[in-house]
Design a protein around this motif. Sequence first.
Motif, PDB file in Angstrom:
ATOM      1  N   VAL A  75      40.731  44.153  26.569  1.00 55.54           N
ATOM      2  CA  VAL A  75      42.012  44.875  27.302  1.00 55.54           C
ATOM      3  C   VAL A  75      42.781  44.797  28.446  1.00 55.54           C
ATOM      4  CG1 VAL A  75      43.734  46.743  26.962  1.00 55.54           C
ATOM      5  CG2 VAL A  75      42.735  45.823  25.257  1.00 55.54           C
ATOM      6  N   ALA A  76      41.159  45.820  29.424  1.00 56.25           N
ATOM      7  CA  ALA A  76      41.176  45.721  30.664  1.00 56.25           C
ATOM      8  C   ALA A  76      41.907  44.944  31.199  1.00 56.25           C
ATOM      9  CB  ALA A  76      39.839  46.092  31.120  1.00 56.25           C
ATOM     10  N   ARG A  77      41.062  43.455  30.623  1.00 60.02           N
ATOM     11  CA  ARG A  77      41.502  42.199  31.895  1.00 60.02           C
ATOM     12  C   ARG A  77      42.876  41.156  31.920  1.00 60.02           C
ATOM     13  NH1 ARG A  77      36.027  41.145  29.191  1.00 60.02           N
ATOM     14  NH2 ARG A  77      37.345  39.657  27.543  1.00 60.02           N
ATOM     15  N   GLU A  78      43.491  42.237  30.774  1.00 63.59           N
ATOM     16  CA  GLU A  78      44.924  41.918  30.326  1.00 63.59           C
ATOM     17  C   GLU A  78      46.084  43.048  31.307  1.00 63.59           C
ATOM     18  OE1 GLU A  78      47.104  39.625  28.989  1.00 63.59           O
ATOM     19  OE2 GLU A  78      44.802  38.598  28.359  1.00 63.59           O
ATOM     20  N   LEU A  79      45.151  43.143  31.388  1.00 69.80           N
ATOM     21  CA  LEU A  79      46.283  44.992  32.209  1.00 69.80           C
ATOM     22  C   LEU A  79      45.929  44.637  34.142  1.00 69.80           C
ATOM     23  CD1 LEU A  79      45.076  47.808  30.195  1.00 69.80           C
ATOM     24  CD2 LEU A  79      47.552  47.387  30.459  1.00 69.80           C
ATOM     25  N   MET A  80      44.451  44.073  34.118  1.00 70.68           N
ATOM     26  CA  MET A  80      44.615  43.652  35.218  1.00 70.68           C
ATOM     27  C   MET A  80      44.980  42.542  35.616  1.00 70.68           C
ATOM     28  SD  MET A  80      42.580  44.311  38.628  1.00 70.68           S
ATOM     29  CE  MET A  80      40.990  45.305  38.693  1.00 70.68           C
ATOM     30  N   ARG A  81      45.256  41.484  34.744  1.00 70.03           N
ATOM     31  CA  ARG A  81      46.039  40.024  35.242  1.00 70.03           C
ATOM     32  C   ARG A  81      47.635  40.491  35.493  1.00 70.03           C
ATOM     33  NH1 ARG A  81      44.788  37.216  31.145  1.00 70.03           N
ATOM     34  NH2 ARG A  81      42.683  36.182  32.325  1.00 70.03           N
ATOM     35  N   ASN A  82      48.112  41.184  34.541  1.00 71.40           N
ATOM     36  CA  ASN A  82      49.495  41.732  34.564  1.00 71.40           C
ATOM     37  C   ASN A  82      49.277  42.786  36.178  1.00 71.40           C
ATOM     38  OD1 ASN A  82      51.919  42.055  32.817  1.00 71.40           O
ATOM     39  ND2 ASN A  82      51.388  43.947  33.854  1.00 71.40           N
ATOM     40  N   HIS A  83      48.568  43.278  36.706  1.00 69.68           N
ATOM     41  CA  HIS A  83      48.946  44.028  37.761  1.00 69.68           C
ATOM     42  C   HIS A  83      49.043  43.160  39.197  1.00 69.68           C
ATOM     43  CE1 HIS A  83      48.859  47.370  40.424  1.00 69.68           C
ATOM     44  NE2 HIS A  83      47.759  47.004  40.832  1.00 69.68           N
ATOM     45  N   LEU A  84      48.243  41.974  39.095  1.00 69.84           N
ATOM     46  CA  LEU A  84      48.137  41.192  40.098  1.00 69.84           C
ATOM     47  C   LEU A  84      49.343  40.368  39.775  1.00 69.84           C
ATOM     48  CD1 LEU A  84      44.476  40.458  39.133  1.00 69.84           C
ATOM     49  CD2 LEU A  84      45.296  41.425  41.260  1.00 69.84           C
ATOM     50  N   ARG A  85      49.924  40.224  38.954  1.00 66.89           N
ATOM     51  CA  ARG A  85      50.891  39.200  38.740  1.00 66.89           C
ATOM     52  C   ARG A  85      52.110  39.516  39.264  1.00 66.89           C
ATOM     53  NH1 ARG A  85      50.068  36.081  32.847  1.00 66.89           N
ATOM     54  NH2 ARG A  85      48.463  35.041  34.130  1.00 66.89           N
ATOM     55  N   HIS A  86      52.511  41.151  39.373  1.00 67.17           N
ATOM     56  CA  HIS A  86      52.899  41.344  39.271  1.00 67.17           C
ATOM     57  C   HIS A  86      53.590  41.979  40.659  1.00 67.17           C
ATOM     58  CE1 HIS A  86      55.566  39.375  35.835  1.00 67.17           C
ATOM     59  NE2 HIS A  86      53.621  40.464  35.412  1.00 67.17           N
ATOM     60  N   THR A 112      36.014  50.861  40.518  1.00 68.63           N
ATOM     61  CA  THR A 112      35.625  52.035  39.426  1.00 68.63           C
ATOM     62  C   THR A 112      35.495  50.827  38.618  1.00 68.63           C
ATOM     63  OG1 THR A 112      37.849  53.291  41.228  1.00 68.63           O
ATOM     64  CG2 THR A 112      37.594  53.612  38.624  1.00 68.63           C
ATOM     65  N   THR A 113      36.510  49.837  37.807  1.00 66.09           N
ATOM     66  CA  THR A 113      36.346  49.345  36.685  1.00 66.09           C
ATOM     67  C   THR A 113      34.840  48.672  36.496  1.00 66.09           C
ATOM     68  OG1 THR A 113      37.315  47.824  37.025  1.00 66.09           O
ATOM     69  CG2 THR A 113      38.702  49.616  36.554  1.00 66.09           C
TER      70      THR A 113
END
Length: 115
Positions: A75-86, A112-113
């Motif tokens: 889940v954290a990877r998906e959230l990080m990916r979205n944060h990076l993309r946008h 932190t992560t």
Amino acid sequence: MNERAMESLPRCGCETASEGRKATGVDPEIKARNLRRLRRIEGQVRGLQKMVEEDRYCPEILVQVASVHEALRGVARELMRNHLRHCVAEAVRAGGPAAERSYDELLELIYTTSR
């Protein structure tokens, strides 16, 4: 980074709402997938509680803890990916101070992560 420190950072392209920052550009399919994963993880944690209550063999519990941990990392990877993309991409395109703030936020987030 603690909540107060995160609040003091300028926004990275994410929307600001009265209750705090909001993600922008979240694909509804990704959001639904993450919510399904989190519900599954919630069930796994309830299973862990039951295993502890039943005094199950410690290595069995530890294997399940590792499974939950890996699911959360997904889940954290998906959230990080979205944060990076946008958010991060938008700040980098803007350049200047916005990009620098985004770099600082990203480095702190990675630190932190990754612990």
